[in-house]
Design a protein around this motif. Sequence first.
Motif, mmCIF file in Angstrom:
data_model
loop_
_atom_site.group_PDB
_atom_site.id
_atom_site.type_symbol
_atom_site.label_atom_id
_atom_site.label_comp_id
_atom_site.label_asym_id
_atom_site.label_seq_id
_atom_site.Cartn_x
_atom_site.Cartn_y
_atom_site.Cartn_z
ATOM 1 N N TYR A 107 12.503 3.606 -40.343
ATOM 2 C CA TYR A 107 11.076 3.781 -40.065
ATOM 3 C C TYR A 107 10.933 4.428 -38.695
ATOM 4 O O TYR A 107 11.859 4.430 -37.889
ATOM 5 C CB TYR A 107 10.346 2.440 -40.108
ATOM 6 N N ASN A 140 4.388 4.957 -35.762
ATOM 7 C CA ASN A 140 3.170 5.193 -36.554
ATOM 8 C C ASN A 140 3.345 4.953 -38.050
ATOM 9 O O ASN A 140 2.411 5.161 -38.805
ATOM 10 C CB ASN A 140 2.590 6.592 -36.312
ATOM 11 N N GLU A 141 4.519 4.507 -38.484
ATOM 12 C CA GLU A 141 4.711 4.179 -39.897
ATOM 13 C C GLU A 141 4.420 2.702 -40.130
ATOM 14 O O GLU A 141 4.514 1.880 -39.221
ATOM 15 C CB GLU A 141 6.136 4.514 -40.347
ATOM 16 N N GLN A 142 4.081 2.377 -41.381
ATOM 17 C CA GLN A 142 3.788 1.004 -41.774
ATOM 18 C C GLN A 142 5.086 0.271 -42.100
ATOM 19 O O GLN A 142 5.961 0.814 -42.774
ATOM 20 C CB GLN A 142 2.903 0.996 -43.027
ATOM 21 N N THR A 179 1.796 -1.540 -37.984
ATOM 22 C CA THR A 179 2.148 -0.171 -37.625
ATOM 23 C C THR A 179 3.118 -0.187 -36.454
ATOM 24 O O THR A 179 2.860 -0.846 -35.441
ATOM 25 C CB THR A 179 0.880 0.617 -37.239
ATOM 26 N N GLN A 211 4.675 0.747 -33.158
ATOM 27 C CA GLN A 211 4.181 1.364 -31.927
ATOM 28 C C GLN A 211 5.319 1.913 -31.081
ATOM 29 O O GLN A 211 5.171 2.907 -30.401
ATOM 30 C CB GLN A 211 3.392 0.346 -31.097
ATOM 31 N N GLU A 254 -6.201 -6.178 -33.817
ATOM 32 C CA GLU A 254 -4.850 -5.606 -33.785
ATOM 33 C C GLU A 254 -4.095 -6.241 -32.618
ATOM 34 O O GLU A 254 -4.565 -6.216 -31.484
ATOM 35 C CB GLU A 254 -4.910 -4.087 -33.614
#
Length: 70
Positions: free
Chosen positions: A17, A20-22, A36, A38, A57
Motif C-alpha cells: 500500500y 493516500n490508499e485505503q 487512509t 498518511q 478523523e
Amino acid sequence: SRRQRQMCIRAAVNVDYEVNEQVQVMNGPFEGFVGTVQEINTEKHKVKVSVSMFGRETPVELELSQVIKV
C-alpha cells in the motif's frame, strides 16, 4: 542508497500500500477499522493511518504488519 534500502525493507514486510490508499487494520485495538495511509516509515516499521472514530478523523500509528490494503 537509502531508497534501495527502503524498497528492500518494504519487500521484507510486504508493504503493498502507499500514502493516500485505503487500508484495513487486522489486529490490535483498532481491528476492523478502515483508514487512509498518511505516512509510511519503513525504518521504524510503522504506518500512520487516519481512521474515523467518533465521527472524527484520528491519526493512529501502527506496525506495518497490522494493516492490509483494501
